[in-house]
Write a protein that holds these residues in place. Structure first.
Motif, short mmCIF file in Angstrom:
data_model
loop_
_atom_site.label_atom_id
_atom_site.label_comp_id
_atom_site.label_asym_id
_atom_site.label_seq_id
_atom_site.Cartn_x
_atom_site.Cartn_y
_atom_site.Cartn_z
N GLN A 85 0.66 -1.27 -0.09
CA GLN A 85 0.10 -0.13 0.02
C GLN A 85 0.87 1.24 -0.07
O GLN A 85 0.45 2.37 0.47
CB GLN A 85 -0.87 0.11 1.24
N ALA A 142 2.04 3.28 -2.22
CA ALA A 142 1.34 4.47 -3.10
C ALA A 142 0.30 5.38 -2.25
O ALA A 142 0.36 6.48 -2.38
CB ALA A 142 0.78 4.12 -4.40
N TYR A 143 -0.49 4.51 -1.56
CA TYR A 143 -1.69 5.17 -0.72
C TYR A 143 -0.83 6.02 0.18
O TYR A 143 -1.23 7.40 0.67
CB TYR A 143 -2.43 4.19 -0.29
N PHE A 144 -0.03 5.31 1.05
CA PHE A 144 0.49 6.20 1.96
C PHE A 144 1.56 7.41 1.94
O PHE A 144 1.61 7.96 2.74
CB PHE A 144 1.28 5.06 3.23
N GLU A 148 0.72 9.19 -0.49
CA GLU A 148 -0.10 10.32 -0.48
C GLU A 148 -0.75 10.94 0.70
O GLU A 148 -1.06 12.04 0.83
CB GLU A 148 -1.14 9.89 -1.62
N HIS A 149 -1.18 9.83 1.54
CA HIS A 149 -2.02 10.13 2.82
C HIS A 149 -1.14 9.94 4.20
O HIS A 149 -1.98 10.30 5.07
CB HIS A 149 -3.25 9.28 2.69
N GLU A 204 -1.30 1.94 8.78
CA GLU A 204 -0.16 2.94 8.65
C GLU A 204 1.03 2.56 9.45
O GLU A 204 2.11 2.79 9.39
CB GLU A 204 -0.86 4.11 8.98
#
Length: 472
Positions: free
Chosen positions: A335, A337-339, A341-342, A352
């Motif tokens: 994950q 790419a998601y983390f 960004e966020h 996370e």
């Protein structure tokens, strides 16, 4: 049970509103300000009372605002409306920390010695030059606008002209910045005359490289702390902090190094790995093993710090992700790419937390590999010769983890154990069975500052945080 009298109830209420302690130590970081409270520092059983945190307010032009917010948080955690203290100490890496430029003669000699002194004191090295400065070098120094400029060059009674030329050029270019001269002792009178003519402030200390293959960096480290403390009030709001602090203000990495040296005196040869949001620092305090010392190409400092500016689990998380192979990334951080960004500064969800743990593992693996020396082969007319280069960690018996990522997330000990196994066959790594400890209270930087005034208390508080029995 005896009923309490009205005056007793009032007295207890007043006591709950006010708390008195011995020492506060403020750590003013680039993103977070932390205040640690200590009591009983004059006695045999000093106590870590609690910790308050807030955002650092450099952008608002006054880091004192963040200090006030951290104090408020500490009061809430301690359950009191008012807090009194006898002493306040501080460390700081706000506003870019201790920005330094280093200028010497030969890169592998005086330049390297000066750089080691600056890093060991907690400096953030923004530029390093060897030989005579060019106009482009001077323009870069002017753009950096460092807190301190360190000039070295030449062994004692050796080459003189390069350091003199560099000091003269720098003093004309940036006369408002304090200088430290740590080069050929024969140049001191001439440097002092140049400084007087240019109207610059220069501090003198012993040569960092007085003889071939001899490092002498401790005097320069100590002087860097002194100069930093004298000039730290130039940072936004630090003048108000200086008014409240009645002890020295140290660079935060320098305070961690001071604590690492104190720990070595108790525990023997060791390394400290500090994983942060922007960087990962490794501090080693140890001698070379006799076998390695016999084939060492260059002298290394007893206490050495390396700072890896691309290994931060928040600010530099993109660079850390790039260090995973495609197979590793797919298996360990699917994950990503998601983390990327966020991600938040402090991970909250289980997913996370796991992501940041993976980044912390990679940061430790890479930082330790970069810090450690290695065996290398040289080939000549007589065949192959095996020599050693870099810091020898083979005598290390203790590895300490500090920083939020290692002390506040689960799995810190496992992460450090994995890092010990990540070195190649020819690396000068600590043994895989080295003892692993965590700075459980996350107070090593504060204890480095506390050590100057209360060394016995700092020692005992460190052992408590590491959960090591005090045998003194």
């Amino acid at each position: 049970m005896r009923r309490k009298q009205p005056d007793e109830i009032v007295k207890e209420a007043v006591m709950s509103q006010r708390k008195s302690i011995d020492v506060l130590v403020a750590e003013i970081g680039s993103t977070t300000t932390v205040i640690n409270a200590f009591d009983g520092v004059e006695g045999s059983d000093p106590v870590f009372i609690g910790q308050g945190q807030a955002r650092t307010t450099v952008e608002e032009g006054d880091v004192g605002v963040g200090l006030d917010l951290a104090l408020t948080d500490l009061k809430e955690r301690l359950g009191c409306a008012d807090l009194e203290w006898r002493d306040m100490l501080a460390t700081s890496s706000a506003a870019g920390g201790l920005r330094m430029t280093v200028h010497g003669l030969v890169y592998d000699m005086t330049v390297r010695a000066a750089r080691e002194a600056a890093l060991g004191s907690g400096g953030v090295i923004k530029a390093v030059t060897a030989g005579r400065l060019r106009r482009t070098d001077l323009a870069k120094v002017r753009e950096i606008n460092p807190n301190i400029i360190l000039v070295a060059g030449g062994t004692d009674y050796g080459e003189r002209d390069t350091a003199l030329a560099n000091f003269e050029a720098l003093s004309r270019t940036v006369p408002s910045i304090p200088f430290i001269y740590a080069g050929n002792v024969e140049n001191r009178d001439e440097i002092a005359l140049m400084a007087e003519e240019a109207g610059v402030r220069v501090y003198f200390t012993e040569n960092v490289y007085p003889k071939l293959d001899q490092l002498n960096i401790e005097p320069t480290r100590t002087l860097i702390h002194q100069v930093f403390e004298e000039h730290i009030t130039h940072s936004p709001g630090m003048a108000r902090i200086r008014e409240r602090v009645n002890g020295a203000i140290l660079p935060t990495p320098g305070a961690v190094m001071q604590c690492a040296i104190m720990a070595q005196e108790i525990l023997g040869p060791l390394i400290v790995i500090d994983v942060g949001g922007a960087t990962t620092d490794v501090h080693s305090v140890c001698e070379d093993s006799p076998a390695v010392a016999d084939v060492m190409m260059e002298a290394e400092p007893f206490a050495k710090r390396t700072v890896e500016g691309d290994l931060g689990v928040f600010v530099n998380r993109v660079h850390l992700v790039e260090k995973f192979s495609e197979e590793e990334a797919a298996r360990l951080i699917p994950q990503a790419a998601y983390f990327l960004e966020h991600a938040s500064k402090i991970p909250t969800t289980p997913e996370e937390v796991e992501f940041v743990e993976r980044l912390t593992q990679k940061a430790c693996d890479v930082a330790l590999d970069r810090h450690a020396g290695q065996f290398i082969d040289l080939y000549g007319p007589t065949g192959r010769t095996t020599l050693a280069k870099g810091k020898d960690l083979s005598l290390v018996r203790t590895v300490i983890g500090t920083g939020g990522a290692l002390t506040r997330l689960p799995g810190g000990r496992d992460i450090l154990a994995h890092a010990l196994c990540a070195g190649g066959r020819r690396k000068l790594f600590p043994p895989k069975d080295a003892k692993i400890l965590l700075d459980g209270d996350y107070i090593m930087a504060s204890l480095g500052a506390l050590h100057r005034r209360h060394p016995t208390a700092a020692r005992r508080l460190l052992l408590k945080s590491l959960e090591v029995e005090d045998r003194a």
